[in-house]
Enzyme design. Structure first.
Site, PDB file in Angstrom:
ATOM      1  N   CYS A 106       0.816  -1.206   0.000  1.00 59.76           N
ATOM      2  CA  CYS A 106       0.000   0.000   0.000  1.00 59.76           C
ATOM      3  C   CYS A 106       0.860   1.271   0.000  1.00 59.76           C
ATOM      4  O   CYS A 106       1.576   1.528  -0.952  1.00 59.76           O
ATOM      5  CB  CYS A 106      -0.986  -0.053   1.172  1.00 59.76           C
ATOM      6  SG  CYS A 106      -2.457   0.961   0.958  1.00 59.76           S
ATOM      7  N   HIS A 107       0.808   2.073   1.074  1.00 62.36           N
ATOM      8  CA  HIS A 107       1.580   3.310   1.165  1.00 62.36           C
ATOM      9  C   HIS A 107       2.996   3.090   1.705  1.00 62.36           C
ATOM     10  O   HIS A 107       3.793   4.025   1.743  1.00 62.36           O
ATOM     11  CB  HIS A 107       0.856   4.320   2.064  1.00 62.36           C
ATOM     12  CG  HIS A 107      -0.379   4.896   1.457  1.00 62.36           C
ATOM     13  ND1 HIS A 107      -1.580   4.226   1.454  1.00 62.36           N
ATOM     14  CD2 HIS A 107      -0.603   6.082   0.833  1.00 62.36           C
ATOM     15  CE1 HIS A 107      -2.498   4.971   0.855  1.00 62.36           C
ATOM     16  NE2 HIS A 107      -1.934   6.103   0.466  1.00 62.36           N
TER      17      HIS A 107
END
Length: 181
Positions: A106-107
């Protein structure tokens, strides 16, 4: 084999911590929660507070040499905080310097951008990180899971919680290869 899970005191997407954690345990390895501060970390379900988890070690107490691999869970605030902490960034960079596998979802690649370890690598992430990854010298792809075997270490990445099953299968397989080799 001990596997480090690096998270900030707040902001980790809980499912991106707990599901890979269980995958590591199911693989017969030992997950270790590493953070910038001792005590507990606060998990989140998107923007809502979820559960807390006890920190096993702080980045001041460990190095990449202590672990067989590194997992970087996402959440927007988690990697944003980690990339501003010199010891956390150095800890992450140490895995690449030692040729040990790293998994990020994800991030989480924001921390990899700060560690300057993406040049010449192909990876995926949450789509909003594409420009940051490209500016850091990486090639961004929109795939469920991407395994990049560029030297010095293998990097396994995924985009989002919906990719967790594929992410967990890919990174545990790569970590097992690394420990056998």
């Amino acid at each position: 084999m001990q596997i480090a899970f690096l998270v900030a005191p707040e902001g980790v997407e809980q499912v991106e911590l707990t599901e890979p954690w269980q995958a590591v345990k199911a693989n017969g390895d030992t997950p270790v929660l590493v953070s910038t501060d001792s005590g507990e970390i606060q998990g989140f379900n998107h923007l809502d507070k979820a559960d807390t988890f006890p920190v096993d070690r702080t980045v001041s107490e460990v190095s990449a040499a202590d672990f067989g691999g590194l997992v970087l869970p996402g959440g927007v605030a988690n990697p944003d905080f980690l990339r501003t902490d010199e010891k956390a960034v150095a800890f992450v960079k140490g895995f690449f310097e030692a040729g040990k596998p790293v998994a990020a979802i994800c991030h989480a690649p924001w921390t990899l951008v700060e560690a300057d370890v993406l040049r010449g690598r192909t990876l995926t992430s949450w789509p909003s990180l594409r420009t940051d990854i490209q500016n850091a010298g990486g090639t961004w792809v929109d795939e469920q899971v991407k395994v990049c075997t560029s030297e010095p270490s293998t990097l396994i990445t995924s985009r989002k919680p919906d990719d967790l099953k594929a992410f967990n299968e890919a990174f545990t397989a790569e970590f097992a290869k690394a420990s056998a080799g």
